[in-house]
Design an enzyme around this catalytic site. Sequence first.
Site, PDB file in Angstrom:
ATOM      1  CB  ILE A  96      -1.019   0.001   1.172  1.00 26.03           C
ATOM      2  CG1 ILE A  96      -2.084   1.074   0.974  1.00 26.03           C
ATOM      3  CG2 ILE A  96      -0.347   0.178   2.525  1.00 26.03           C
ATOM      4  CD1 ILE A  96      -3.038   0.808  -0.141  1.00 26.03           C
TER       5      ILE A  96
ATOM      6  NE  ARG B 224      10.853  -5.134  12.162  1.00 24.45           N
ATOM      7  CZ  ARG B 224       9.893  -5.860  12.690  1.00 24.45           C
ATOM      8  NH1 ARG B 224       9.694  -7.103  12.278  1.00 24.45           N
ATOM      9  NH2 ARG B 224       9.117  -5.379  13.645  1.00 24.45           N
TER      10      ARG B 224
ATOM     11  CE  LYS C 190      -8.738  -0.857   4.283  1.00 24.21           C
ATOM     12  NZ  LYS C 190      -9.265  -2.141   4.070  1.00 24.21           N
TER      13      LYS C 190
ATOM     14  CG  ASP D 138      -8.552  -6.304   3.635  1.00 24.87           C
ATOM     15  OD1 ASP D 138      -7.903  -5.599   4.418  1.00 24.87           O
ATOM     16  OD2 ASP D 138      -8.389  -6.285   2.400  1.00 24.87           O
TER      17      ASP D 138
END
Lengths: 308, 308
Positions: free
Chosen positions: B16, B39, B92, B169
């Site tokens: 995203i 990371r 979100k 989702d």
Amino acid sequence: MAVSTIRIALAGIGKIARDQHIPTIAASDRFELVAAVTRHEPPEGVPGFTTVAEMMAAVPDIHAISICTPPRGRLALIEEALAHGLDVMIEKPPAGTIAEAARFQPLAEAAGKVLHATWHSREAAGVEPAREWLKGKTIQKVICNWKEDVRVWHPGQEWIWEPGIGVFDPGINALSVLTAILPAPLELQSAELRVPENRAAPIAADLAYQMDGKPVAVAFDFDQQGPQSWDIIVQCAEGELQLSMGASQMAVDGKPVDLPDDPEYARLYRHFARLVDARQSDADLTPFRHVADAFLFGTRKQVDAFHW
Amino acid sequence: MAVSTIRIALAGIGKIARDQHIPTIAASDRFELVAAVTRHEPPEGVPGFTTVAEMMAAVPDIHAISICTPPRGRLALIEEALAHGLDVMIEKPPAGTIAEAARFQPLAEAAGKVLHATWHSREAAGVEPAREWLKGKTIQKVICNWKEDVRVWHPGQEWIWEPGIGVFDPGINALSVLTAILPAPLELQSAELRVPENRAAPIAADLAYQMDGKPVAVAFDFDQQGPQSWDIIVQCAEGELQLSMGASQMAVDGKPVDLPDDPEYARLYRHFARLVDARQSDADLTPFRHVADAFLFGTRKQVDAFHW
């Protein structure tokens, strides 16, 4: 200015109202039970009404209402009570849904009224002493076992198996005590809910939390044969705290601590009177949120059918 | 005083971030991407750090952080960012649990920082016009169908089947739009979650709400073959509103309404800039609460195994 006697109404005259609220109000020197909102029989000597509006039209100078109706549908009742200028006390669990629970406090604030979302187990005699004792201690591990036989404590009560309830009906009491005594928030790590193949709600649950990085192991069981347990153990570098019998008893390193012999509901109503006098609300929804999280993020395991 | 350019960091450089956040910030005249906490590989030309503390020590004058890490574990990152004086924007869903989501706003308030819990679907071009059009209308019925093929939209993404996710989702996007356009709160009446026998999360859900006493029928499906639908229909006495393609298109009584061609994430970042300028937070958790309520009070039905 504080009124000396708080004229209070009761809504929902079921088992908890008759077992606890009515006798507690009768024994209190701050409250007077002046009316009831119920579709059933009102308490003896008290007029009953089907709506808050009818009650307010018929009975003068009611200050507050204590709501013991089932959580579903309670929002409309709370809105009506606030609109009629009543301070509001509600039995646990606070609401039918997380979404509506989030609306209570803003509604009470907008109305300028007191809202007390009660957790009766937080008034158990050991809770405040345990919280005090734990202050500044180095907590290493917390163990909570809330295990009872549903056949003994809720015989034939089919509502207990509706979605969202089951063993979380007593379990939310344990969560209300844990969140009251521990110095930092619980953070859910994992949850397993065990659901009987013929029921919609869990009969047992294992919840693993962390608090400030330390493990908090919570086990609920509704199928406990033999000794029942409503115990919390907090292992600290400085010693071990034990709460038992729903936090009504406390011991440190096995030595019992003297506690006042003070019923939960007497303390609950004294707390509400203090809130009314101070014009403060106390509407902590944390235990209800932890229940929602267990259902939201817990894995489910189907187990043997449950029969009464 | 508002800064002309908001120097912003990105945390969590996954799909995203690369698909939406990085190009949106690059195209914005209010934001400058100056660092990343990750990371993995940082965006090209931007220094990457493993913690907020390291980033703040190395890069001067960062004003804000946009958090795209998975919801679990996000609380610690938000606390660290606030402690370092950053305004915070979060993707979100806002949090790993309902309990921790409830802590965000008090933390931001205590730190005197802006918190923007974003719902990108609320920035779809039809949302604000739909909300405006519905004002004062007599709503009779609302129908929401959010039906897509998970194999097409989330190929091989096993995380989607973790507890608490599944069809919610995309479904939480629908709930974020519904709660933005409708004039009164949704009240859950019943829910059915359909869970594949080999998965931990629902592949489909039917949610029945009421809004001001009117029915709101919501259907989520993750196994939709053929035409996909991300549609909301609001039947009013005055006519019928249709939102389609995730509220990016709008029609009234079948006649398309002209909407600006304005990408969701460009609007999202402009909204965040306005909040930063005004020192206001926008952290509406309602869609997340509705998801929790569906899991808490929904009945579950086991359905056929799901295979990619």
